[in-house]
Design an enzyme around this catalytic site. Structure first.
Site, mmCIF file in Angstrom:
data_model
loop_
_atom_site.group_PDB
_atom_site.id
_atom_site.type_symbol
_atom_site.label_atom_id
_atom_site.label_comp_id
_atom_site.label_asym_id
_atom_site.label_seq_id
_atom_site.Cartn_x
_atom_site.Cartn_y
_atom_site.Cartn_z
ATOM 1 C CD1 TRP A 1 0.190 -1.515 3.014
ATOM 2 C CD2 TRP A 1 0.705 0.649 3.279
ATOM 3 N NE1 TRP A 1 1.065 -1.420 4.081
ATOM 4 C CE2 TRP A 1 1.385 -0.087 4.268
ATOM 5 C CE3 TRP A 1 0.871 2.043 3.250
ATOM 6 C CZ2 TRP A 1 2.222 0.496 5.209
ATOM 7 C CZ3 TRP A 1 1.708 2.631 4.188
ATOM 8 C CH2 TRP A 1 2.364 1.860 5.159
ATOM 9 C CG ASN A 2 5.122 1.271 0.703
ATOM 10 O OD1 ASN A 2 4.757 0.393 -0.068
ATOM 11 N ND2 ASN A 2 6.394 1.519 0.920
ATOM 12 N N PRO B 1 -3.293 -5.415 -6.147
ATOM 13 C CG PRO B 1 -4.868 -3.728 -6.556
ATOM 14 C CD PRO B 1 -4.481 -5.125 -6.971
ATOM 15 C CG ASP B 2 -2.480 -3.298 0.796
ATOM 16 O OD1 ASP B 2 -1.776 -4.152 1.353
ATOM 17 O OD2 ASP B 2 -3.398 -2.676 1.378
ATOM 18 N N GLY C 1 7.042 -6.125 -0.168
ATOM 19 C CA GLY C 1 6.401 -6.072 1.143
ATOM 20 C C GLY C 1 7.418 -6.367 2.221
ATOM 21 C CB SER C 2 6.997 -7.181 5.762
ATOM 22 O OG SER C 2 6.207 -8.348 5.692
ATOM 23 C CD GLU D 1 13.059 -5.357 -5.297
ATOM 24 O OE1 GLU D 1 13.743 -4.868 -4.367
ATOM 25 O OE2 GLU D 1 13.536 -5.645 -6.405
ATOM 26 C CG LEU D 2 11.662 -9.004 0.788
ATOM 27 C CD1 LEU D 2 12.206 -10.293 1.352
ATOM 28 C CD2 LEU D 2 10.166 -9.108 0.518
ATOM 29 C CB CYS E 1 11.294 -0.112 0.736
ATOM 30 S SG CYS E 1 11.583 0.522 -0.923
ATOM 31 C CD GLU F 1 10.862 -1.955 7.007
ATOM 32 O OE1 GLU F 1 10.207 -3.007 7.054
ATOM 33 O OE2 GLU F 1 11.165 -1.379 5.953
HETATM 34 P P1 NAD Z 1 3.359 -6.862 4.314
HETATM 35 O O1 NAD Z 1 4.384 -7.884 4.054
HETATM 36 O O2 NAD Z 1 2.572 -6.954 5.560
HETATM 37 O O3 NAD Z 1 2.316 -6.849 3.122
HETATM 38 C C1 NAD Z 1 2.734 -6.649 1.785
HETATM 39 C C2 NAD Z 1 1.634 -7.123 0.882
HETATM 40 O O4 NAD Z 1 1.612 -8.537 0.901
HETATM 41 C C3 NAD Z 1 0.266 -6.671 1.352
HETATM 42 O O5 NAD Z 1 -0.389 -6.028 0.295
HETATM 43 C C4 NAD Z 1 -0.432 -7.942 1.785
HETATM 44 O O6 NAD Z 1 -1.803 -7.899 1.476
HETATM 45 C C5 NAD Z 1 0.282 -8.987 0.979
HETATM 46 N N1 NAD Z 1 0.299 -10.323 1.601
HETATM 47 C C6 NAD Z 1 0.181 -10.650 2.902
HETATM 48 N N2 NAD Z 1 0.254 -11.982 3.059
HETATM 49 C C7 NAD Z 1 0.418 -12.514 1.835
HETATM 50 C C8 NAD Z 1 0.567 -13.842 1.341
HETATM 51 N N3 NAD Z 1 0.563 -14.893 2.144
HETATM 52 N N4 NAD Z 1 0.733 -14.009 0.017
HETATM 53 C C9 NAD Z 1 0.765 -12.960 -0.825
HETATM 54 N N5 NAD Z 1 0.612 -11.678 -0.410
HETATM 55 C C10 NAD Z 1 0.451 -11.458 0.904
HETATM 56 O O7 NAD Z 1 4.072 -5.453 4.180
HETATM 57 P P2 NAD Z 1 3.440 -4.022 4.373
HETATM 58 O O8 NAD Z 1 3.601 -3.626 5.785
HETATM 59 O O9 NAD Z 1 2.102 -3.939 3.772
HETATM 60 O O10 NAD Z 1 4.448 -3.164 3.439
HETATM 61 C C11 NAD Z 1 5.517 -2.538 3.950
HETATM 62 C C12 NAD Z 1 6.764 -3.380 3.782
HETATM 63 O O11 NAD Z 1 7.111 -3.406 2.406
HETATM 64 C C13 NAD Z 1 7.957 -2.783 4.482
HETATM 65 O O12 NAD Z 1 8.674 -3.797 5.112
HETATM 66 C C14 NAD Z 1 8.755 -2.156 3.357
HETATM 67 O O13 NAD Z 1 10.114 -2.000 3.628
HETATM 68 C C15 NAD Z 1 8.494 -3.110 2.246
HETATM 69 N N6 NAD Z 1 8.735 -2.475 0.933
HETATM 70 C C16 NAD Z 1 9.839 -2.843 0.227
HETATM 71 C C17 NAD Z 1 10.120 -2.234 -0.999
HETATM 72 C C18 NAD Z 1 11.352 -2.602 -1.791
HETATM 73 O O14 NAD Z 1 11.430 -2.231 -2.959
HETATM 74 N N7 NAD Z 1 12.308 -3.313 -1.213
HETATM 75 C C19 NAD Z 1 9.255 -1.270 -1.497
HETATM 76 C C20 NAD Z 1 8.128 -0.919 -0.753
HETATM 77 C C21 NAD Z 1 7.878 -1.549 0.458
#
Ligand code: NAD
Length: 525
Positions: free
Chosen positions: A165-166, A190-191, A240-241, A262-263, A296, A394
């Protein structure tokens, strides 16, 4: 639709007709379950959207797989034109897109604009350079002249994108663009908080001439719809995370499909003794508080050389304290809201835990419900120790911790602590020294005399994480080749590679051995 989508400040709402129009793009059933999103700017409901089922995800993949077969045969020049038209449409419709991004994420308008710039740049880059990345390549063959080796690149099929979502526009679209250029179809999830941004981007791609069903959007939660995308994709792009990334990576591994992950990060910014402090302060403020720290590559650790630490903080802290928070759709705010209640809770937990364990607040550390339900002041902490949550995890919010170091070597050692390795920044008057320091830091991107944007916004250079910050890279050659299957076609001419019957295996082995020695002497491959 020509009507302006936003019903006006201070209502901060969307025209329901526009929402319904966008919702029609999602792959869902006619009487699907619905989800209601809120705008973090006010906490009020923003949109009611249908939810896709795992069966819808399956249908989306079936449809995209069929459409993708024709798309893979569309000439690269035609695919480029689609991306370039998308680039223009995005710039032309940036007001609507900025409104959507702001309403869905709560971020400040200039931070939303960063997503427009990023996405336009990536579209232009791959439109202009994909033919170079994807062209057939010759390789030296087994037997010089007689073995012709050609490497071809084929699309993987349907790329599944699971976006957070960010940065809903950037993270939803910038992986899809190289996938499309490489001849893949794409299914994006998308989120749930930011689905409209992606749906509008899909509409712009459609208007740019992308054939129907080559890119489709499915809506719903991560564990259900996101996981279903991972179950069907021929290549997975997940942002995501780190925790969720491990689950997604394991699922992709189980299916033996590739994944770009990309985490998270805990990114350091080092100000060396000789840095230009005015520039460093400006860059650090941007790097720490872009999208309220929910970026991120944003900085969460400030490493200050002892010699300049006091002078730096004397400029940095008042600048941070003077930042304007705002819940509006204008360029007047320096920083916007956090994304929602979970983000606010995590930021509060980290700051309260740090304070309880002896950290000092230099500025901030206060929620601002008077502005909006999830606003939190930009916060600078010092006396942070390794046991504190804010040091270990983080935060993903507007909180930066100050550490003092006595030397460049100490800064490098501190920068390299922890499991992450996404982004780092080094400020020094001596760029050569800066690069030398940067090369010692375990991070996928290092910016010298910039917080994060110089590396991130250079789309021909790879971007991604070392350690627990990710697997694979977006942008550049790696960002598009990851979405392709390499195929080697080797043609053997005139003589075979096996031992001719009249020579026999032993004599043949001697000849090959001599050949290997000659090749080494000649410096051949
Ligand atoms: P999150 O991991 O909680 O969720 C990310 C996405 O994954 C969400 O949209 C969620 O709905 C989805 N998700 C959850 N469980 C899943 C599953 N089992 N299978 C598939 N999808 C699933 O992370 P968040 O808090 O929403 O996002 C922020 C994180 O993203 C931070 O850690 C940030 O650093 C990271 N991030 C990394 C980059 C990069 O390029 N490295 C860019 C943007 C954000």
């Amino acid at each position: 639709m020509s009507t302006p989508p936003v019903v006006d400040d201070p209502v901060l709402a969307l025209d329901p007709q526009w929402v319904a129009h966008l919702a029609e793009r999602a792959v869902t059933q006619p009487r699907a379950e619905t989800m209601t999103s809120i705008t973090p700017l006010t906490g009020r409901p923003l949109a009611v959207l249908p939810v896709s089922t795992p069966q819808d995800v399956h249908l989306a993949f079936v449809g995209s797989r069929a459409a993708g077969q024709a798309w893979a045969h569309v000439p690269l020049a035609t695919r480029s034109q689609v991306l370039l038209r998308f680039h223009d449409l995005l710039l032309r419709h940036q007001v609507e897109m900025l409104d959507l991004i702001q309403l869905e994420t709560g971020k400040a308008r200039h931070h939303a604009f960063d997503e427009i710039v990023d996405t336009a740049q990536v579209a232009r880059h791959y439109a202009r350079h994909a033919s170079r990345y994807l062209r057939p390549r010759s390789h030296p063959g087994l037997i010089p002249v007689l073995t012709d080796v050609l490497e071809l690149r084929h699309p993987k099929g349907v790329v599944g994108v699971v976006a957070p979502w960010n940065y809903p526009l950037s993270m939803g679209v910038t992986d899809a663009l190289p996938a499309l250029m490489a001849g893949n179809a794409v299914v994006v999830r998308p989120d749930p908080a930011t689905s409209l941004t992606m749906l509008f981007a899909a509409e712009l791609l459609d208007r740019a001439g992308l054939p129907g069903r080559v890119l489709q959007v499915v809506l719903g939660s991560g564990p259900s719809v996101g996981a279903a995308v991972v179950q069907e994709a021929d290549h997975v792009c997940f942002t995501g995370s780190t925790r969720t990334g491990r689950t997604v990576g394991a699922q992709a591994g189980e299916r033996l499909v590739s994944a770009t992950l990309e985490l998270g990060g805990k990114n350091p910014l080092y100000v060396a003794a000789d840095a230009d402090l005015d520039r460093a302060v400006e860059g650090a403020v941007r790097a720490c508080f872009a999208s309220a720290g929910q970026l991120c590559v944003s900085t969460e650790r400030l490493l200050l050389h002892d010699v300049i630490a006091d002078d730096f903080l004397a400029k940095f802290v008042p600048t941070v304290a003077a930042m304007r928070l705002g819940a509006n759709l204008t360029y007047d705010a320096d920083m916007g809201s956090l994304g929602g209640p979970e983000q606010l809770a995590r930021v509060r937990r980290h700051v309260e835990n740090a304070q309880a364990m002896g950290a000092t607040v230099l500025t901030g550390a206060r929620p601002r419900p008077d502005i909006g339900p999830f606003f939190y002041e930009p916060t600078v902490l010092t006396h942070v120790t390794p046991e504190m949550d804010v040091a270990k995890e983080e935060t993903f919010g507007p909180v930066v911790s100050v550490y003092r170091v006595g030397s460049d070597a100490e800064a490098v050692a501190l920068a390299n602590e922890g499991e992450y390795g996404l982004s780092a920044s080094v400020w020094t008057a001596d760029a050569i020294r800066g690069r030398a320091i940067g090369s010692l830091i375990r991070a996928g991107s290092v910016n010298i005399n910039e917080g994060y944007a110089a590396a991130y916004a250079s789309p021909s250079a790879p971007m991604g994480g070392m350690g627990s910050s990710g697997v694979g890279r977006r942008h550049g050659a790696e960002g598009i080749l990851a979405m392709t299957e390499a195929q080697t076609i080797a043609t053997q001419r005139l003589i075979g590679v096996g031992a001719p019957a009249r020579i026999g295996q032993e004599r043949w082995a001697d000849l090959i051995t001599s050949g290997l020695k000659v090749m080494k002497t000649l410096g051949r491959h």
